[in-house]
Design an enzyme around this catalytic site. Structure first.
Site, PDB file in Angstrom:
ATOM      1  N   VAL A  71       3.470  -3.968  17.971  1.00 17.33           N
ATOM      2  CA  VAL A  71       4.126  -3.057  16.918  1.00 17.33           C
ATOM      3  C   VAL A  71       4.578  -1.846  17.582  1.00 17.33           C
ATOM      4  CG1 VAL A  71       3.627  -1.939  14.738  1.00 17.33           C
ATOM      5  CG2 VAL A  71       2.792  -4.312  15.355  1.00 17.33           C
ATOM      6  N   CYS A  72       5.769  -1.176  16.981  1.00 11.09           N
ATOM      7  CA  CYS A  72       6.111   0.185  17.256  1.00 11.09           C
ATOM      8  C   CYS A  72       6.734   0.609  15.933  1.00 11.09           C
ATOM      9  CB  CYS A  72       7.138   0.134  18.625  1.00 11.09           C
ATOM     10  SG  CYS A  72       8.691  -0.387  18.099  1.00 11.09           S
ATOM     11  N   ALA A  73       7.537   1.551  16.042  1.00 11.28           N
ATOM     12  CA  ALA A  73       8.037   2.330  14.908  1.00 11.28           C
ATOM     13  C   ALA A  73       9.247   1.424  14.393  1.00 11.28           C
ATOM     14  CB  ALA A  73       8.691   3.866  15.484  1.00 11.28           C
ATOM     15  N   MET A 100       7.223  -0.734  12.257  1.00  8.12           N
ATOM     16  CA  MET A 100       6.484  -0.107  11.110  1.00  8.12           C
ATOM     17  C   MET A 100       7.431   0.241  10.201  1.00  8.12           C
ATOM     18  SD  MET A 100       3.058  -0.231  11.622  1.00  8.12           S
ATOM     19  CE  MET A 100       2.565   0.908  10.525  1.00  8.12           C
TER      20      MET A 100
END
Length: 376
Positions: A71-73, A100
């Site tokens: 997961v990243c932004a 996210m």
């Protein structure tokens, strides 16, 4: 190329309490402020820039054959790291689509229960934000309570259920997320309700949500009864649905109570908050099921992912309802407060109709956790 996982698929995992391992590659300060949580969720944080040369910093913390969700932004950096993990021999790696930002917007409907005369009530869980909204349907009609700005989700759900949204109701003027209530009413030809005492500065027409003026869904016996319950805001109004459920807005949560400071009125409203929690709610049936507008802790998610509790049980175990000394209560709710929600002043102005940010700006305004509760 690594496999992808949708926010809906991740939500199902968390709601079903499945073992879920997440590798979050955002910067540590962003991770510390806001992360994916759940009862069986394990999260490892390793910033993306530490993994650019090699995945060695995390390979010792992960097993090659276990499922890993990266997961990243926004989903870009995580895709690259997921590919690198696969190249390193990891066999079950997924990249969370949209990161996210997408997780913040996902709404997952969960059925709470049946109502008399054939109706039903559903809770829409916004897992990435801790927001809870409600869909009450009976006899071809529906009311949506505390809608998020992603109005298409409610419209699609109504279409699937074969009902028409007649009412959009906000229990109070929200400060942590942008309300979709007014837009939803406009799009469906319904009526938008807002407590009058929270509407002093709004720039649009609304119907006053007020005690004594019940709302009937489906022209049947499904009754939505407003109960004036100030404290989080001056106008906060709870809803008793079908004499079974108490929709408390941001006044009472499962493990905490609402904060009275988001309009800068903590000292003024703390007395109202105490009166609502220690007097008005006390007069209600212990058997009412409390359905709040938010939750703050992953452990508040119950079986099937719903967030609810019997009112009588909360008086036994919720610390915010057990402070007998009035001065001690005042101190708790004016001094023991988490940081205020991101962009809360602009969110309030948006919900008043004073400003109309572009969609992308609205998304940015909402990024981060909800912070509507007093931390006990």
């Amino acid at each position: 190329m690594s496999k992808t996982l949708s926010t809906k698929e991740l939500a199902k995992k968390i709601i079903n309490d499945e073992q879920t391992l997440i590798l979050d590659v955002r910067n540590t300060d962003e991770f510390d402020d806001w992360k994916i949580e759940g009862g069986n969720v394990e999260v490892i944080n390793e910033p993306y820039f530490n993994l650019l040369d090699s995945v060695d910093p995390v390979s010792g913390k992960l097993q090659k054959d276990q499922e890993v969700i990266v997961v990243c932004a926004k989903g870009g950096s995580s895709e690259m790291i997921a590919d690198m993990l696969e190249e390193d021999g990891f066999t079950d790696v997924y990249n969370l689509e949209g990161g996210m930002k997408a997780w913040s917007e996902h709404l997952e409907p969960v059925k709470i229960g049946d109502l008399s005369d054939g109706g039903s009530i559903y809770q829409f869980i916004r897992l990435g934000k801790g927001c809870l909204s409600y869909f009450i349907e009976s006899n071809g009609e529906a009311a949506v309570v505390d809608a998020n700005r992603m109005t298409d989700v409610y419209e699609k759900f109504a279409e699937e259920k074969g009902v028409q949204i007649k009412y959009a109701i906000d229990t109070h003027l929200h400060a942590d997320h942008i309300s979709g209530g007014r837009e939803l009413a406009e799009r469906t030809g319904g009526v938008y309700y807002l407590p009058e005492k929270d509407a002093a500065e709004v720039t649009f027409e609304y119907a006053a949500l007020q005690e004594g003026s019940d709302i009937h869904v489906g022209n049947t016996s499904i009754n939505v009864q407003p109960l004036y319950s100030p404290g989080h805001t001056l106008g906060s109004t709870s809803l008793i649905v079908d004499n079974q459920y108490l929709l408390t807005g941001d006044i009472l949560f499962v493990k905490s109570i609402g904060r009275p400071d988001l309009a800068g009125k903590a000292e003024d409203w703390v007395g109202d908050l105490r009166d609502t929690l220690y007097s008005r709610y006390k007069e209600l049936s212990d058997d009412l099921i409390v359905l709040p507008a938010h939750y703050s802790f992953a452990e508040e998610l119950g079986k099937g992912g719903s967030v609810s509790a019997r009112l009588g049980d909360l008086y036994q175990r919720n610390a915010g309802l057990k402070v007998e000394d009035e001065n001690e209560f005042r101190k708790m709710v004016t001094e023991n407060l988490p940081p205020q929600p991101n962009a809360y002043e602009d969110i309030r102005k948006t919900n008043m109709g004073k400003i109309t940010p572009e969609t992308e700006e609205q998304k940015e305004m909402e990024i981060g956790p909800n912070r509507c509760a007093v931390e006990g």
